[in-house]
Design a protein around this motif. Structure first.
Motif, PDB file in Angstrom:
ATOM      1  N   UNK A   1       0.762  -1.286  -0.072  1.00 33.93           N
ATOM      2  CA  UNK A   1      -0.088  -0.006  -0.221  1.00 33.93           C
ATOM      3  C   UNK A   1       0.813   1.158  -0.022  1.00 33.93           C
ATOM      4  N   UNK A   2       2.369   1.125  -0.419  1.00 39.49           N
ATOM      5  CA  UNK A   2       3.233   2.214  -0.630  1.00 39.49           C
ATOM      6  C   UNK A   2       3.432   2.815   0.668  1.00 39.49           C
ATOM      7  N   UNK A   3       3.590   2.220   1.747  1.00 36.09           N
ATOM      8  CA  UNK A   3       4.025   2.578   3.169  1.00 36.09           C
ATOM      9  C   UNK A   3       5.511   2.114   3.452  1.00 36.09           C
ATOM     10  N   UNK A   4       6.175   1.484   2.625  1.00 29.54           N
ATOM     11  CA  UNK A   4       7.411   0.933   2.619  1.00 29.54           C
ATOM     12  C   UNK A   4       7.347  -0.221   3.827  1.00 29.54           C
ATOM     13  N   UNK A   5       7.439   0.056   4.928  1.00 30.51           N
ATOM     14  CA  UNK A   5       7.715  -1.005   5.912  1.00 30.51           C
ATOM     15  C   UNK A   5       7.379  -0.506   7.287  1.00 30.51           C
ATOM     16  N   UNK A   6       6.643  -1.480   8.173  1.00 31.71           N
ATOM     17  CA  UNK A   6       6.358  -1.198   9.431  1.00 31.71           C
ATOM     18  C   UNK A   6       7.411  -1.659  10.583  1.00 31.71           C
ATOM     19  N   UNK A   7       8.381  -0.799  10.723  1.00 35.25           N
ATOM     20  CA  UNK A   7       9.407  -1.024  11.632  1.00 35.25           C
ATOM     21  C   UNK A   7       9.265  -1.557  12.877  1.00 35.25           C
ATOM     22  N   UNK A   8       7.815  -1.165  13.368  1.00 31.80           N
ATOM     23  CA  UNK A   8       7.564  -1.400  14.645  1.00 31.80           C
ATOM     24  C   UNK A   8       6.992  -3.012  14.899  1.00 31.80           C
ATOM     25  N   UNK A   9       7.183  -3.926  13.839  1.00 27.62           N
ATOM     26  CA  UNK A   9       6.678  -5.197  13.919  1.00 27.62           C
ATOM     27  C   UNK A   9       7.539  -6.165  15.209  1.00 27.62           C
ATOM     28  N   UNK A  10       8.770  -5.655  15.090  1.00 27.41           N
ATOM     29  CA  UNK A  10       9.410  -6.590  16.496  1.00 27.41           C
ATOM     30  C   UNK A  10       8.620  -6.257  17.743  1.00 27.41           C
TER      31      UNK A  10
ATOM     32  N   UNK B   1      -3.959   2.620  -3.614  1.00 24.82           N
ATOM     33  CA  UNK B   1      -3.313   3.434  -2.774  1.00 24.82           C
ATOM     34  C   UNK B   1      -1.647   3.564  -2.900  1.00 24.82           C
ATOM     35  N   UNK B   2      -1.486   2.324  -3.099  1.00 23.80           N
ATOM     36  CA  UNK B   2      -0.083   2.105  -3.253  1.00 23.80           C
ATOM     37  C   UNK B   2       0.678   2.810  -4.611  1.00 23.80           C
ATOM     38  N   UNK B   3      -0.120   2.870  -5.530  1.00 21.95           N
ATOM     39  CA  UNK B   3       0.316   3.280  -6.802  1.00 21.95           C
ATOM     40  C   UNK B   3       0.484   4.835  -6.798  1.00 21.95           C
ATOM     41  N   UNK B   4      -0.674   5.430  -6.258  1.00 20.96           N
ATOM     42  CA  UNK B   4      -0.559   6.657  -6.022  1.00 20.96           C
ATOM     43  C   UNK B   4      -1.760   7.337  -5.160  1.00 20.96           C
ATOM     44  N   UNK B   5      -1.395   7.869  -3.832  1.00 21.22           N
ATOM     45  CA  UNK B   5      -2.256   8.122  -2.895  1.00 21.22           C
ATOM     46  C   UNK B   5      -3.498   9.231  -3.556  1.00 21.22           C
ATOM     47  N   UNK B   6      -2.915  10.590  -4.144  1.00 18.35           N
ATOM     48  CA  UNK B   6      -3.875  11.618  -4.553  1.00 18.35           C
ATOM     49  C   UNK B   6      -4.570  10.781  -5.571  1.00 18.35           C
TER      50      UNK B   6
ATOM     51  N   UNK C   1       8.056   1.029  -3.606  1.00 18.35           N
ATOM     52  CA  UNK C   1       7.261   2.236  -3.951  1.00 18.35           C
ATOM     53  C   UNK C   1       5.629   1.720  -3.890  1.00 18.35           C
ATOM     54  N   UNK C   2       5.474   0.634  -3.605  1.00 15.61           N
ATOM     55  CA  UNK C   2       4.052   0.133  -3.466  1.00 15.61           C
ATOM     56  C   UNK C   2       3.269  -0.154  -4.711  1.00 15.61           C
ATOM     57  N   UNK C   3       2.249  -0.796  -4.630  1.00  7.28           N
ATOM     58  CA  UNK C   3       1.372  -1.279  -5.719  1.00  7.28           C
ATOM     59  C   UNK C   3       1.913  -2.345  -6.641  1.00  7.28           C
ATOM     60  N   UNK C   4       2.907  -2.924  -6.566  1.00  8.65           N
ATOM     61  CA  UNK C   4       3.382  -3.972  -7.167  1.00  8.65           C
ATOM     62  C   UNK C   4       3.809  -5.235  -6.534  1.00  8.65           C
ATOM     63  N   UNK C   5       3.661  -6.463  -7.197  1.00  8.76           N
ATOM     64  CA  UNK C   5       4.231  -7.550  -6.443  1.00  8.76           C
ATOM     65  C   UNK C   5       2.806  -8.384  -6.180  1.00  8.76           C
ATOM     66  N   UNK C   6       3.201  -9.704  -5.604  1.00  3.51           N
ATOM     67  CA  UNK C   6       2.240 -10.730  -5.461  1.00  3.51           C
ATOM     68  C   UNK C   6       2.614 -11.273  -4.084  1.00  3.51           C
ATOM     69  N   UNK C   7       1.540 -11.992  -3.711  1.00  2.00           N
ATOM     70  CA  UNK C   7       1.982 -12.887  -2.359  1.00  2.00           C
ATOM     71  C   UNK C   7       2.780 -14.052  -2.699  1.00  2.00           C
ATOM     72  N   UNK C   8       2.541 -14.860  -3.777  1.00  2.00           N
ATOM     73  CA  UNK C   8       3.260 -16.188  -3.922  1.00  2.00           C
ATOM     74  C   UNK C   8       4.764 -15.488  -4.104  1.00  2.00           C
ATOM     75  N   UNK C   9       5.083 -14.196  -4.694  1.00  2.00           N
ATOM     76  CA  UNK C   9       6.128 -13.841  -4.823  1.00  2.00           C
ATOM     77  C   UNK C   9       6.848 -13.609  -3.405  1.00  2.00           C
ATOM     78  N   UNK C  10       6.183 -13.092  -2.470  1.00  2.00           N
ATOM     79  CA  UNK C  10       6.463 -12.985  -1.253  1.00  2.00           C
ATOM     80  C   UNK C  10       6.927 -14.162  -0.592  1.00  2.00           C
ATOM     81  N   UNK C  11       6.030 -15.182  -0.685  1.00  2.00           N
ATOM     82  CA  UNK C  11       6.465 -16.617  -0.099  1.00  2.00           C
ATOM     83  C   UNK C  11       7.682 -17.092  -0.786  1.00  2.00           C
TER      84      UNK C  11
END
Lengths: 330, 502
Positions: free
Chosen positions: A69-78, A203-208, A270-280
Motif C-alpha cells: 500500500x505504498x508505506x514501505x515498511x512497518x518497523x514496529x513489528x518486532x 493507494x500504493x500506486x498513487x495516494x492522490x 514504491x508500492x502497488x507492485x508484486x504478489x503474495x506468491x512472490x513474497x512466499x
C-alpha cells in the motif's frame, strides 16, 4: 489491441518473469544445496527449512500489506511481537484463550495507532514506526522492570499449553508452518479478490489519485497496518512459546528480514507492485540461503552480511532498472 | 516584414534533426526567424515543436544540423552555451523559487557582492528594479514569489531572462496558467520587447491568442515543418487543417436536446475564504458551464460539491437526496463524480496500466460483501478504448507512456466506466492536441445525450461557450451571472468573469 486474458482481473496481472523469477532463484539454490551436502535434499531438512522460516513468513505476510500500500515498511513489528508475547504470558492466569486474545488485541492496538497516524496525518511510516519501536521498548522495560516474564510450565496449566503451541504438529508438519501457509493463502486471496486488497494496490500506486477515485485512503492504510500488526502478534506469540518467556527484545531483526523477503519477492518499496506468491518465494529463498550457509559452516554474523548484501543488491538492481526505463518519478 | 533583408534574420536553423530512442522527434527542419517578430509555433502534441525549442535552449548535445544566430554559426550543446548565444527560454511551468524574494530570483547566479563576501543589498534592489521596469512591473523586489500573483510571477521570470540580454526569447505555452486579463498584460509586454528588436518564439495551442499576437506562424507535424506563413495569409480552419493533416469536420452543432428536470441542486454553498453563498442547479441532459478567472473558486466549488473538500454552510442535493458533507465515496455512490484538473497529480495511476486505470472507479460497484468480481472488465475496457479512440500498443501499457491526449482520454474513460449521473469535468482538454480535443467533445456530448448531466469547468472560452447549454459565472467566489444558450457568447462570459454587469 491485445486483449487481456479473460476472467482474470486486470488488477492481478503481472509479467510472467516477475512472477516466477524468485522461484527460479530458489531452484538454483536447491541445486547448489544438493552439491553442498547430501543431507540437504531430505524431507527432514526441507521441513526444518520450513520450520525455520515459518515465523519470518508470518511476519512477511503482514509486512507485505504495508509495502504493497505504498508505506514501505512497518518497523514496529518486532516490538508488536514482543508486546503481544509479554501481554499473552501476563494474561495466562485468566486462561489460555483469554491470554491468546489479549496478546493479539495488544498487537492490534499498536497497529491501529500506526495506521491511524500514518493514514490520517500522513506521517512518514518509517520514522513513525521507528519512533513507536523506541517508545515500546522503553515502555516494556519500565512496566516489567526490565525483567523477562515466564509462563507457568506445570502440565495442565495454561502456560503449559502456550509452551506447547510452537511444538505442536499436525501429522509431521509443525503447526507454525501450517499457520504460515494458511496466512499466505488468506493474504493472497485478500489481495486478489477483495476490494480492500485492490484498493491497497491503488493507494500504493498513487495516494492522490486513489483519493480522487473515491477511495477512503486513511481507512485502507489503517487496515493495512492492522493486518501487519495481526500477523506480528501471531508470530510474537509463537516466538514466546518457542523461547518459553516473554521479554522486550523478542522479535529483534524480524523487521529487516521481512522487508528483505518482501522486496526480493518482487514487491517494490514504491508500492502497488508484486504478489503474495512472490513474497512466499522471497521467504523460502532466505530460508534456503540460511540453511545452505549453515551446512557450509558459515557463522551467524557472516549470514547477516549475506542477507544484507542480497537486499542491497536487489534494491540497487531494481533502482537501476527504473532509471534505465526513465521512470524515476516517485 | 523585411523579406530579403539578411541582417533582419536573427535565427537560422538548417537541417536540424533530433532522435529520441528510435523516433525522430525533429526531422531535418529548416527554420528562420526575423529580429523583432513574434513567431508562433503550432502543432499537435508530439509534433516536435517543444523539442525544436529545447534544441535551441541547449538541452541536447546530440542534435544534427547547423544553427546560425545573428551572423555566427553556433553549437548549442549546453544551456550555458545557449544563454551565452542570446537564447532565453521560458518554460511552461515557472522555474522561479517560491519562498525567496523576487530580487534573489532575478539575480540568481550573478548577485552583487561587496568585498567579495557581503551581499550588496542596495545594488540588488537597484538592479532588480531596473529589470522589473523592463517588463512594466512596479512591485517591491523584496517580496517573495509566493506573495505575488501567477501572472506577476510569469513576468518576473521574463525579467530574469531579460537580465542576461537575450536576442531570442522562447516561450513555451506561457499562458496556460493565466487568466484572460493576465494574458492581455503579458501580450502588451511582448509587443514592447518585440519593438526593441527581440525575436520571440512562441509555442501555443490557443488559436485566438495566436491571431492576436503572431506576426508569422510555423506549423509543425510529425517532426517536420508543414508551412511558415504570415498571419494575414491564414485563417483558423486553415491552421487546424495544416496541423491535423486533413480537413477537420465541422463540430456538429447538435439539435437542441431535450433538457429534463433538475438533478443536482446546490443551495447557499459557502466555504469560508474560498466561496460564499453559491446556489445553482443542473438538469438532466444538460451541460452546465462554470466560468471564472483563475482563483474565482471554480475548482474549490467542484471539490466541495463532491466531498473531496469540506464546506461550511449550504446543501448539495442529488435527485432529492442530500449528499453527506466531505464524503466523496457517498457522492460516487449516488452518481456524482469529478474528473480532476491535473491528470498527472491526482487523476491517473501513472504506474498502472490503461486497463487498471479504466476500471479503477468501478471497484465500489463491483464489490459484494467485500469481494471484488471482475465481471465484464475486458468488455468495458475494449468498448471504452474504441469509443474514445485511445491509441496504445496494448491494454496493459503503462499510462505514463501515453501522450497527453491519450492520458486525458483514459481519465475520461475511467469515469464513464463508473456510470455517472452527474459528471464534473475540470479542464477536460488542457494540454491536449486538437484531434483528442474533438474526440473528447464528442464523447461529452454523447454523455448528455444519454441523459446524464455534465458540469464543465474550462478556461478555454470557445470550448465552454461551444459545449455548454447554460453557463454560470463566478467572480471572487460569488455567483456573478447566468447565461442560457441564446445569451451565450465569448464576450458576454468574458465580461461577467471580470466582474462586469451583464
Amino acid at each position: 489491441m491485445i486483449p487481456a486474458k479473460k476472467n482474470h482481473s486486470a488488477f492481478v496481472r503481472t509479467d510472467l518473469l516477475d512472477r516466477v523469477g524468485i522461484y527460479l532463484v530458489g531452484a538454483v539454490l536447491v541445486v547448489i544445496g544438493d552439491f553442498v551436502s547430501d543431507e540437504f535434499l531430505t524431507v527432514t531438512n526441507l521441513l526444518s527449512v520450513l520450520n525455520a522460516v515459518a515465523l519470518l513468513g508470518i511476519v512477511a505476510t503482514g509486512m507485505a500489506f504495508v509495502t504493497y500500500s505504498g508505506n514501505m515498511a512497518d518497523l514496529s513489528m518486532p516490538s508488536i511481537m514482543a508486546f503481544s508475547g509479554i501481554i499473552c504470558v501476563s494474561a495466562l492466569p485468566l486462561g489460555f484463550t483469554v491470554a491468546l486474545t489479549a496478546g493479539i488485541l495488544a498487537g492490534l492496538l499498536i497497529g491501529a495507532m500506526n495506521g491511524f497516524i500514518v493514514g490520517r496525518f500522513n506521517a512518514n511510516p518509517i520514522l513513525w514506526t521507528l519512533a513507536v519501536t523506541f517508545f515500546m521498548e522503553g515502555f516494556m522495560r519500565f512496566a516489567w522492570s526490565n525483567n523477562q516474564v515466564y509462563p507457568d510450565i506445570e502440565p495442565g496449566t495454561a502456560g503449559f499449553k502456550l509452551i506447547g503451541l510452537f511444538r505442536m504438529s499436525i501429522g509431521s508438519v509443525p503447526l507454525v508452518v501450517v499457520v504460515m501457509v494458511l496466512l499466505f493463502i488468506a493474504g493472497h486471496f485478500v489481495i486478489v479478490h477483495t476490494r480492500f486488497g485492490i484498493e491497497s494496490k491503488l493507494v500504493g500506486s498513487s495516494k492522490p489519485a486513489a483519493r480522487t477515485t473515491g477511495i477512503d485512503v486513511s481507512r485502507v492504510i489503517l487496515l493495512d497496518f492492522l493486518v501487519a500488526a495481526f500477523c506480528a502478534s501471531i508470530a510474537g506469540i509463537f516466538l514466546t512459546s518457542m523461547n518459553k518467556l516473554g521479554v522486550f527484545y523478542l522479535g529483534k531483526g524480524y523487521d529487516f528480514k521481512a522487508v528483505t523477503a518482501v522486496v526480493i519477492g518482487g514487491m517494490t518499496l514504491r508500492g502497488g507492485r508484486g504478489t503474495m506468491p512472490g513474497v512466499l518465494g522471497g521467504v523460502l529463498v532466505i530460508g534456503l540461503l540460511t540453511n545452505i550457509m549453515t551446512f557450509m559452516g558459515i557463522g551467524a554474523f557472516e549470514q547477516n552480511i549475506v542477507t544484507g548484501g542480497v537486499f542491497i543488491a536487489v534494491v540497487g538492481l531494481h533502482q537501476r532498472q527504473l532509471c534505465r526505463r526513465g521512470k524515476d518519478y516517485a | 516584414m523585411p523579406e530579403s533583408d539578411t541582417i533582419g534574420i536573427a535565427l537560422k536553423m538548417h537541417g536540424v534533426s533530433k532522435r529520441y530512442q528510435g523516433t525522430l522527434a525533429v526531422d531535418r527542419v529548416d527554420f528562420e526567424a526575423y529580429a523583432g517578430e513574434v513567431h508562433v509555433l503550432m502543432g499537435e502534441n508530439g509534433a516536435g515543436k517543444s523539442t525544436l525549442m529545447k534544441i535551441l535552449a541547449g538541452s541536447f548535445n546530440d542534435y544534427i544540423g547547423s544553427i546560425v544566430i545573428g551572423q555566427k554559426e553556433v553549437l548549442l550543446h549546453s544551456p550555458a552555451k545557449a544563454r551565452e548565444c542570446g537564447v532565453g527560454m521560458i518554460y511552461q511551468e515557472l522555474s522561479v523559487a517560491r519562498p525567496i524574494s523576487i530580487a534573489e530570483n532575478l539575480l540568481v547566479g550573478r548577485l552583487p557582492y561587496r568585498y567579495g563576501f557581503w551581499l550588496d543589498k542596495k545594488a540588488m534592489y537597484r538592479q532588480s528594479q531596473q529589470l522589473l521596469h523592463k517588463v512594466g512591473l512596479d512591485i517591491d523586489p523584496w517580496k517573495t514569489i509566493g506573495e505575488i500573483s501567477q501572472h506577476e510571477a510569469q513576468l518576473v521570470e521574463i525579467a530574469r531572462i531579460l537580465g542576461v540580454n537575450p536576442c531570442i526569447l522562447v516561450m513555451d505555452e506561457p499562458t496556460s496558467a493565466l487568466s484572460r486579463r493576465e494574458v492581455q498584460c503579458l501580450f502588451a509586454r511582448m509587443r514592447q520587447l518585440k519593438n526593441r528588436g527581440i525575436t520571440i518564439l512562441y509555442i501555443s495551442h490557443h488559436l485566438p491568442e495566436v491571431f492576436e499576437i503572431a506576426d508569422r506562424i510555423t506549423i509543425m507535424r510529425d517532426g517536420r515543418i508543414v508551412a511558415t506563413k504570415s498571419i494575414h495569409e491564414v485563417t483558423p480552419p486553415m491552421l487546424v487543417q495544416m496541423m491535423v493533416g486533413k480537413t477537420l469536420e465541422k463540430p456538429v452543432v447538435s439539435p437542441t436536446r431535450k433538457i429534463g428536470e433538475p438533478v443536482l441542486k446546490v443551495k447557499h454553498l459557502t466555504r469560508n475564504g474560498f466561496f460564499s453563498n453559491v446556489s445553482f442547479h443542473a438538469c438532466k441532459g444538460e451541460i452546465l458551464g462554470i466560468a471564472g478567472l483563475t482563483g474565482a473558486g471554480r475548482t474549490d466549488i467542484a471539490r466541495s460539491l463532491c466531498g473531496l473538500a469540506p464546506y461550511d454552510r449550504g446543501t448539495v442535493e442529488l435527485e432529492g437526496q442530500r449528499l453527506r458533507r466531505q464524503s466523496y465515496s457517498d457522492a460516487i455512490k449516488h452518481g456524482l463524480m469529478y474528473l480532476s484538473e491535473d491528470r498527472k497529480i491526482d487523476g491517473l495511476f501513472l504506474r498502472l496500466s490503461i486497463k487498471q486505470n479504466l476500471i479503477s472507479a468501478t471497484l465500489q460497484r463491483n464489490t459484494h460483501c467485500g469481494l471484488y468480481t471482475a465481471n465484464h472488465e475486458a468488455q468495458i475496457t475494449s468498448d471504452l478504448i474504441e469509443k474514445l479512440g485511445i491509441v496504445a500498443s496494448s491494454v496493459s501499457q503503462e499510462v505514463s507512456n501515453l501522450s497527453g491526449g491519450n492520458q486525458q482520454k483514459v481519465l475520461l474513460g475511467k469515469w464513464i466506466a463508473a456510470d455517472p449521473r452527474v459528471l464534473i469535468l475540470d479542464e477536460p482538454t488542457r494540454g491536449v492536441d486538437v484531434k483528442a480535443r474533438v474526440t473528447i467533445h464528442r464523447v461529452v456530448r454523447d454523455l448528455v445525450e444519454e441523459g446524464r448531466t455534465v458540469l464543465l469547468i474550462s478556461s478555454d472560452l470557445p470550448e465552454l461557450v461551444g459545449l455548454s447549454d447554460r453557463v454560470i459565472v463566478l467572480h471572487n467566489g460569488r455567483l456573478a451571472g447566468e447565461m442560457n444558450k441564446t445569451q451565450l457568447s465569448e464576450e458576454s462570459v468574458l465580461l461577467a468573469m471580470n466582474g462586469e454587469v451583464v
